[in-house]
Scaffold this motif. Structure first.
Motif, short mmCIF file in Angstrom:
data_model
loop_
_atom_site.label_atom_id
_atom_site.label_comp_id
_atom_site.label_asym_id
_atom_site.label_seq_id
_atom_site.Cartn_x
_atom_site.Cartn_y
_atom_site.Cartn_z
N MET A 21 0.83 -1.20 0.00
CA MET A 21 0.00 0.00 0.00
C MET A 21 0.87 1.25 0.00
O MET A 21 0.47 2.29 -0.53
CB MET A 21 -0.90 0.00 1.23
N GLU A 22 2.05 1.16 0.57
CA GLU A 22 2.95 2.30 0.62
C GLU A 22 3.35 2.73 -0.78
O GLU A 22 3.35 3.91 -1.12
CB GLU A 22 4.18 1.97 1.44
N GLN A 23 3.68 1.77 -1.63
CA GLN A 23 4.05 2.09 -3.01
C GLN A 23 2.86 2.63 -3.79
O GLN A 23 3.01 3.51 -4.64
CB GLN A 23 4.61 0.84 -3.70
N LEU A 24 1.67 2.10 -3.49
CA LEU A 24 0.48 2.55 -4.20
C LEU A 24 0.23 4.02 -3.92
O LEU A 24 -0.11 4.79 -4.83
CB LEU A 24 -0.71 1.69 -3.77
N TYR A 25 0.37 4.43 -2.66
CA TYR A 25 0.10 5.81 -2.30
C TYR A 25 1.28 6.74 -2.57
O TYR A 25 1.10 7.96 -2.61
CB TYR A 25 -0.27 5.90 -0.82
N LEU B 94 1.65 7.61 4.07
CA LEU B 94 2.81 6.82 3.66
C LEU B 94 3.31 5.91 4.77
O LEU B 94 4.47 5.54 4.80
CB LEU B 94 3.95 7.75 3.21
N ARG B 95 2.45 5.56 5.69
CA ARG B 95 2.89 4.76 6.82
C ARG B 95 3.18 3.32 6.43
O ARG B 95 3.94 2.64 7.09
CB ARG B 95 1.82 4.79 7.92
N GLY B 96 2.59 2.84 5.36
CA GLY B 96 2.86 1.48 4.92
C GLY B 96 2.20 0.44 5.82
O GLY B 96 1.44 0.75 6.74
N ASP B 97 2.54 -0.85 5.59
CA ASP B 97 1.98 -1.91 6.40
C ASP B 97 2.81 -2.09 7.67
O ASP B 97 3.80 -1.41 7.91
CB ASP B 97 1.93 -3.22 5.60
N ILE B 98 2.41 -3.04 8.52
CA ILE B 98 3.06 -3.23 9.82
C ILE B 98 4.52 -3.62 9.66
O ILE B 98 5.40 -3.12 10.35
CB ILE B 98 2.29 -4.29 10.63
N LYS B 99 4.80 -4.51 8.71
CA LYS B 99 6.17 -4.98 8.51
C LYS B 99 7.07 -3.83 8.07
O LYS B 99 8.19 -3.66 8.57
CB LYS B 99 6.19 -6.10 7.47
N THR B 100 6.59 -3.02 7.12
CA THR B 100 7.39 -1.91 6.62
C THR B 100 7.62 -0.87 7.70
O THR B 100 8.73 -0.35 7.87
CB THR B 100 6.69 -1.26 5.41
N ARG B 101 6.57 -0.55 8.48
CA ARG B 101 6.72 0.42 9.55
C ARG B 101 7.68 -0.08 10.62
O ARG B 101 8.50 0.68 11.15
CB ARG B 101 5.36 0.74 10.19
N GLY B 102 7.58 -1.37 10.94
CA GLY B 102 8.46 -1.92 11.96
C GLY B 102 9.92 -1.81 11.58
O GLY B 102 10.77 -1.42 12.40
N GLU B 103 10.24 -2.12 10.34
CA GLU B 103 11.63 -2.02 9.88
C GLU B 103 12.10 -0.56 9.86
O GLU B 103 13.24 -0.26 10.21
CB GLU B 103 11.75 -2.63 8.49
#
Length: 421
Positions: free
Chosen positions: A302-306, A349-358
């Motif tokens: 979703m991050e790339q989409l937005y 641009l927060r992205g999903d949980i995995k992306t935010r965690g990293e």
């Protein structure tokens, strides 16, 4: 050069006196309840779902972005920040105000909000104006930008510092009223006029075909020529037998019955919808996938989409709003002290949980996030000790890369007995 209040009133009076015998700064009669979209442009917005979807997407995105007044990256709470963040006028929340202003910008090409002052000449509210009643004009002597507003009892003039104005790209040619080159935005609806008309004609033609299409379901062929009365009798018998037997038909010798196969909707209508969707996305500078076109698009998150939507579409709009608010709601002294309005686009641009965690993990280990800042992004309360910055111990200062090497060598040297030579 910016004019002060006395100069603005003086120039406004000179402009008005040349055209009207009775006029002034009486804005009370402007704001009687009315439908600001009761026009040809508004009718298109209400009847074309693709344009409606594009404007809804843009206006909701802008209204959803947090808007705060900052000083050196720290939020500031004062009278003007409370007004713009909560209730710009007595009738609207901040969300409603920004969304309506953006809808006007995307529909008419221009969105206007008049600054209203209290007895101490302090801004107390921002009132939206009907864009069809406002025209930018240039004063002949000072070359200052003014706005000519069609009031109930005549025309009124407002200095540009007293009007919030957001717009699409500006008109580049000579306009009818004076010379307002570069100050009035072009309406996206007018740009899409041919596309909308073509789309409407195709849809109307398709609906007319459906309404006027032949309603027969079968072709009944006979081997002999029959009189009109005999044809009517056979047709009635066919209808009665079909209805009485639940749709079952017995084909007799000498009779041929063929069903009529037809498409309810012409497939070309869907091609026209794709063309309309693509053109609307192009005019509004939006990725076509934001309007429901998923064919040919691939995004891993979703991050790339937005990201494309935020960088290519929202950032120029956000920058325009920020500069307009900074210039007209803050004084020069406040701006020099570092005060500035800012939309937070990171919310998209927060992205999903995995992306935010990293992202948070790297930020904390690299010393550019504190744990409490991360908790604030995730809407969690701060904790004691979480305001400190941390650095990984396996990192060396960039100005002394040899220090860590010496420490590592010393640590790795073999230990010897005290009595060894």
């Amino acid at each position: 050069m910016q004019l002060n209040l006395r100069q603005r009133l003086k120039v406004a009076w000179n402009v008005i006196r040349n055209k009207y015998s009775e006029a002034g700064y009486d804005f009370v009669k402007w704001f009687s309840p009315s439908n600001i979209f009761a026009s040809r442009t508004g009718n298109i917005l209400a009847t074309n779902e693709t344009i409606f979807a594009a404007i809804t997407r843009l206006s909701n995105a802008m209204a959803s972005l947090p808007l705060k007044l900052y000083r050196d990256f720290t939020p500031v709470n004062n009278r003007i920040s409370d007004m713009i963040a909560n209730s710009p006028n007595p009738n609207m929340t901040s969300f409603e105000f920004i969304r309506t202003l953006e809808v006007m910008r995307d529909t008419f090409g221009n969105g206007y909000a008049l600054k209203m002052y209290d007895g101490n000449y302090q801004v107390e509210s921002l009132l939206l104006l009907d864009p069809s009643r406002v025209e930018p004009v240039i004063e002949d002597n000072t070359y200052e930008l003014w706005y000519e507003v069609q009031g109930k009892n005549g025309h009124y003039y407002v200095h540009n510092m007293d009007m919030i104005h957001v717009k699409h790209i500006a008109v580049t040619g000579q306009t009818i009223v004076y010379n307002s080159v570069g100050y009035k935005g072009i309406s996206p609806i007018d740009v899409l006029r041919n596309t909308v008309d073509y789309d409407w004609k195709v849809r109307t033609f398709s609906l007319d075909q459906m309404d006027s299409a032949i309603r027969a379901s079968f072709i009944l062929k006979m081997n002999t020529t029959l009189s009109k009365e005999k044809k009517t009798e056979i047709l009635n018998n066919f209808k009665e037998f079909y209805q009485a037997n639940g749709g079952v038909i017995i084909q007799e010798a000498g009779t041929e019955i063929n069903p009529i196969e037809r498409s309810i909707i012409d497939t070309k209508v869907f091609d026209v919808e794709k063309i309309t969707r693509s053109r609307v996305a192009t005019v509004f500078n939006m990725p076509v996938h934001m309007l429901g076109e998923i064919e040919g698009t691939s995004y891993s998150s979703m991050e790339q989409l937005y990201l494309e939507f935020v960088q290519g579409t929202l950032l120029p709009i956000v920058r325009q709003y920020e500069q307009e608010f900074n210039r007209k709601l803050l004084t020069e002294q406040e701006r020099l002290r570092g005060l500035t309005f800012k939309f937070n686009v990171n919310a998209l641009l927060r992205g999903d949980i995995k992306t935010r965690g990293e992202f948070y993990f790297k930020g904390i280990r690299s010393g550019w996030f504190t744990p409490n800042e991360v908790r604030a992004y995730e809407e969690l309360p701060p904790l004691d000790g979480g305001e400190k910055l941390y650095m990984s111990k396996d990192l060396a200062p960039i100005d002394d890369p040899t220090r860590t090497g010496k420490e590592v060598n010393a640590k790795n040297e073999p230990k010897t007995d005290a009595g060894s030579g």
